[in-house]
Design a protein around this motif. Structure first.
Motif, PDB file in Angstrom:
ATOM      1  N   ILE A   1       0.851  -1.190   0.000  1.00 29.10           N
ATOM      2  CA  ILE A   1       0.000   0.000   0.000  1.00 29.10           C
ATOM      3  C   ILE A   1       0.887   1.240   0.000  1.00 29.10           C
ATOM      4  O   ILE A   1       1.707   1.430   0.912  1.00 29.10           O
ATOM      5  CB  ILE A   1      -0.937   0.005   1.226  1.00 29.10           C
ATOM      6  CG1 ILE A   1      -1.814  -1.258   1.221  1.00 29.10           C
ATOM      7  CG2 ILE A   1      -1.809   1.258   1.230  1.00 29.10           C
ATOM      8  CD1 ILE A   1      -2.606  -1.449   2.491  1.00 29.10           C
ATOM      9  N   ALA A   2       0.720   2.080  -0.990  1.00 28.85           N
ATOM     10  CA  ALA A   2       1.540   3.290  -1.089  1.00 28.85           C
ATOM     11  C   ALA A   2       1.206   4.236   0.065  1.00 28.85           C
ATOM     12  O   ALA A   2       0.035   4.381   0.434  1.00 28.85           O
ATOM     13  CB  ALA A   2       1.291   3.991  -2.425  1.00 28.85           C
ATOM     14  N   PRO A   3       2.204   4.867   0.667  1.00 27.97           N
ATOM     15  CA  PRO A   3       1.949   5.803   1.768  1.00 27.97           C
ATOM     16  C   PRO A   3       0.954   6.890   1.360  1.00 27.97           C
ATOM     17  O   PRO A   3       1.021   7.434   0.252  1.00 27.97           O
ATOM     18  CB  PRO A   3       3.337   6.408   2.032  1.00 27.97           C
ATOM     19  CG  PRO A   3       4.300   5.369   1.536  1.00 27.97           C
ATOM     20  CD  PRO A   3       3.637   4.743   0.352  1.00 27.97           C
ATOM     21  N   GLY A   4       0.014   7.167   2.260  1.00 30.18           N
ATOM     22  CA  GLY A   4      -0.966   8.221   2.010  1.00 30.18           C
ATOM     23  C   GLY A   4      -2.122   7.809   1.123  1.00 30.18           C
ATOM     24  O   GLY A   4      -2.966   8.648   0.792  1.00 30.18           O
ATOM     25  N   THR A   5      -2.200   6.526   0.740  1.00 27.94           N
ATOM     26  CA  THR A   5      -3.309   6.055  -0.081  1.00 27.94           C
ATOM     27  C   THR A   5      -4.148   5.049   0.703  1.00 27.94           C
ATOM     28  O   THR A   5      -3.660   4.420   1.646  1.00 27.94           O
ATOM     29  CB  THR A   5      -2.815   5.393  -1.372  1.00 27.94           C
ATOM     30  OG1 THR A   5      -2.104   4.181  -1.042  1.00 27.94           O
ATOM     31  CG2 THR A   5      -1.893   6.324  -2.145  1.00 27.94           C
ATOM     32  N   LYS A   6      -5.391   4.904   0.295  1.00 28.37           N
ATOM     33  CA  LYS A   6      -6.277   3.926   0.916  1.00 28.37           C
ATOM     34  C   LYS A   6      -6.499   2.781  -0.064  1.00 28.37           C
ATOM     35  O   LYS A   6      -6.833   3.018  -1.237  1.00 28.37           O
ATOM     36  CB  LYS A   6      -7.614   4.560   1.283  1.00 28.37           C
ATOM     37  CG  LYS A   6      -8.540   3.609   2.041  1.00 28.37           C
ATOM     38  CD  LYS A   6      -9.823   4.317   2.454  1.00 28.37           C
ATOM     39  CE  LYS A   6     -10.727   3.370   3.245  1.00 28.37           C
ATOM     40  NZ  LYS A   6     -11.993   4.028   3.631  1.00 28.37           N
ATOM     41  N   PRO A   7      -6.320   1.549   0.358  1.00 32.16           N
ATOM     42  CA  PRO A   7      -6.510   0.426  -0.556  1.00 32.16           C
ATOM     43  C   PRO A   7      -7.979   0.226  -0.908  1.00 32.16           C
ATOM     44  O   PRO A   7      -8.874   0.650  -0.170  1.00 32.16           O
ATOM     45  CB  PRO A   7      -5.963  -0.766   0.232  1.00 32.16           C
ATOM     46  CG  PRO A   7      -6.118  -0.370   1.667  1.00 32.16           C
ATOM     47  CD  PRO A   7      -5.910   1.116   1.709  1.00 32.16           C
ATOM     48  N   PHE A   8      -8.211  -0.439  -2.038  1.00 40.32           N
ATOM     49  CA  PHE A   8      -9.581  -0.769  -2.419  1.00 40.32           C
ATOM     50  C   PHE A   8      -9.647  -2.204  -2.915  1.00 40.32           C
ATOM     51  O   PHE A   8      -8.644  -2.788  -3.349  1.00 40.32           O
ATOM     52  CB  PHE A   8     -10.133   0.193  -3.478  1.00 40.32           C
ATOM     53  CG  PHE A   8      -9.449   0.139  -4.818  1.00 40.32           C
ATOM     54  CD1 PHE A   8      -9.691  -0.903  -5.722  1.00 40.32           C
ATOM     55  CD2 PHE A   8      -8.563   1.138  -5.206  1.00 40.32           C
ATOM     56  CE1 PHE A   8      -9.069  -0.952  -6.963  1.00 40.32           C
ATOM     57  CE2 PHE A   8      -7.930   1.097  -6.455  1.00 40.32           C
ATOM     58  CZ  PHE A   8      -8.188   0.050  -7.328  1.00 40.32           C
ATOM     59  N   ALA A   9     -10.849  -2.767  -2.827  1.00 37.93           N
ATOM     60  CA  ALA A   9     -11.141  -4.081  -3.376  1.00 37.93           C
ATOM     61  C   ALA A   9     -12.459  -3.989  -4.121  1.00 37.93           C
ATOM     62  O   ALA A   9     -13.271  -3.096  -3.849  1.00 37.93           O
ATOM     63  CB  ALA A   9     -11.219  -5.131  -2.274  1.00 37.93           C
ATOM     64  N   LYS A  10     -12.693  -4.906  -5.045  1.00 39.65           N
ATOM     65  CA  LYS A  10     -13.890  -4.885  -5.865  1.00 39.65           C
ATOM     66  C   LYS A  10     -14.793  -6.058  -5.501  1.00 39.65           C
ATOM     67  O   LYS A  10     -14.335  -7.194  -5.409  1.00 39.65           O
ATOM     68  CB  LYS A  10     -13.501  -4.918  -7.340  1.00 39.65           C
ATOM     69  CG  LYS A  10     -12.698  -3.687  -7.760  1.00 39.65           C
ATOM     70  CD  LYS A  10     -12.129  -3.799  -9.164  1.00 39.65           C
ATOM     71  CE  LYS A  10     -11.326  -2.552  -9.519  1.00 39.65           C
ATOM     72  NZ  LYS A  10     -10.664  -2.653 -10.840  1.00 39.65           N
ATOM     73  N   VAL A  11     -16.067  -5.754  -5.289  1.00 37.64           N
ATOM     74  CA  VAL A  11     -16.992  -6.762  -4.792  1.00 37.64           C
ATOM     75  C   VAL A  11     -17.187  -7.899  -5.787  1.00 37.64           C
ATOM     76  O   VAL A  11     -17.524  -9.026  -5.402  1.00 37.64           O
ATOM     77  CB  VAL A  11     -18.351  -6.102  -4.438  1.00 37.64           C
ATOM     78  CG1 VAL A  11     -19.102  -5.687  -5.694  1.00 37.64           C
ATOM     79  CG2 VAL A  11     -19.202  -7.026  -3.585  1.00 37.64           C
TER      80      VAL A  11
END
Length: 317
Positions: free
Chosen positions: A15-25
């Motif tokens: 996870i890149a610093p300052g970013t929020k991870p995402f996932a796809k349903v």
């Protein structure tokens, strides 16, 4: 009896610093990568057999969802096929609510807002999920209340002041879940720092009824191929889950050869869970879980089929 499995965790280093991870349903590529750990998995049936010779019920591991975050019950369902969406929403939803009320005292209201049918078949739109995760964060749980409780704001506010939970009621379909069984992490072996908030993206094609369409059920289809795994084109954020970082503390359980006559309660959120603003010491807050490949599964075993029903559960106090 125990088995072993390779468990896929969220890799915090991806996870890149300052970013929020995402996932796809829909199973499309997430914005992070996974790291695997081999773990021992204990058979929950062994613990329940030991309890049967003493006393089962409130306060006991495996039969009280507040202890470890999950509980197993024998509860044959009238619905068997789970191929008719209308029948699932009417008849089976009623069965799920009745089961919740029979096992969890003090329930005032149950709002079933979602269900997912998973089949380990290349043509199925939803496959078993091989990633240790929790279905809802506390913020997502409150958002679910406001999204699905169709009452004036002040009434929703009043419900949020009581104890409420999100519980996933999980059941195999048609045959035992020997193939790709579900593993559960004992909540008592987790720590807050293990949990990583992840935005949950839904495909825009779910909004078949326009911008106000909040019902995602029955709209599943395999994800479209993408060139850029970090692309969110065609998706929108409509939820938040927890990815789980690896830890040597985690203790895994599964129900060997779980049958369609059995149901698991999986706690996704509890406003009385330890660590919440109104939490109570020792009350399980959540349950990380995942499908896994059991090396003891015989060759030729029929692919796992299962249904999970997600429920908002409100209490009298």
């Amino acid at each position: 009896m125990t088995t072993t499995g390779e468990f896929r965790y969220l890799d915090p280093a991806s996870i890149a610093p300052g970013t929020k991870p995402f996932a796809k349903v829909d199973g499309g590529p997430p914005s992070f990568t996974f790291t695997s750990r081999r773990r021992s998995v204990a058979n929950l049936r062994d613990a329940l057999t030991q309890l049967a010779s003493t006393e089962s019920g409130a306060g006991n591991f495996g039969t009280d969802i507040d202890v470890s975050g999950f509980a197993l019950y024998n509860s044959p369902a009238t619905e068997k096929a789970f191929t008719d969406d209308a029948a699932v929403r009417s008849g089976y939803y009623a069965e799920v609510e009745a089961l919740l009320r029979s096992k969890l005292p003090g329930i005032a209201h149950v709002e079933i807002f979602d269900h997912t049918i998973r089949r380990r078949d290349p043509s199925a739109p939803r496959q078993p999920v091989q990633q240790v995760h929790v279905d809802q964060t506390p913020a997502a749980a409150e958002a679910r209340v406001r999204r699905h409780i169709k009452r004036p704001r002040e009434e929703a506010d009043a419900l949020l002041k009581r104890r409420y939970q999100i519980i996933n009621v999980w059941r195999p379909i048609g045959h035992p879940a020997t193939d790709f069984p579900l593993a559960l992490v004992d909540w008592r072996t987790t720590r807050p720092e293990d949990l990583v908030p992840v935005d949950l993206l839904y495909p825009l094609h779910h909004r078949t009824g326009g911008g106000d369409d909040d019902d995602d059920r029955g709209k599943e289809r395999p994800p479209e191929p993408v060139q850029d795994v970090n692309s969110t084109e065609g998706y929108e954020v409509r939820g938040e889950t927890y990815g789980v970082a690896p830890s040597e503390r985690h203790k895994f359980y599964y129900v060997k050869d779980m049958t369609p006559d059995e149901a698991l309660f999986i706690k996704c959120f509890d406003s009385w869970g330890q660590g919440q603003p109104k939490g109570r010491e020792g009350v399980a807050a959540l349950t990380p879980h995942t499908a896994f490949e059991d090396p003891a599964t015989p060759k030729g075993t029929k692919g796992r089929e299962s249904i999970e029903v997600r429920c908002l559960v409100f209490y009298e106090e």
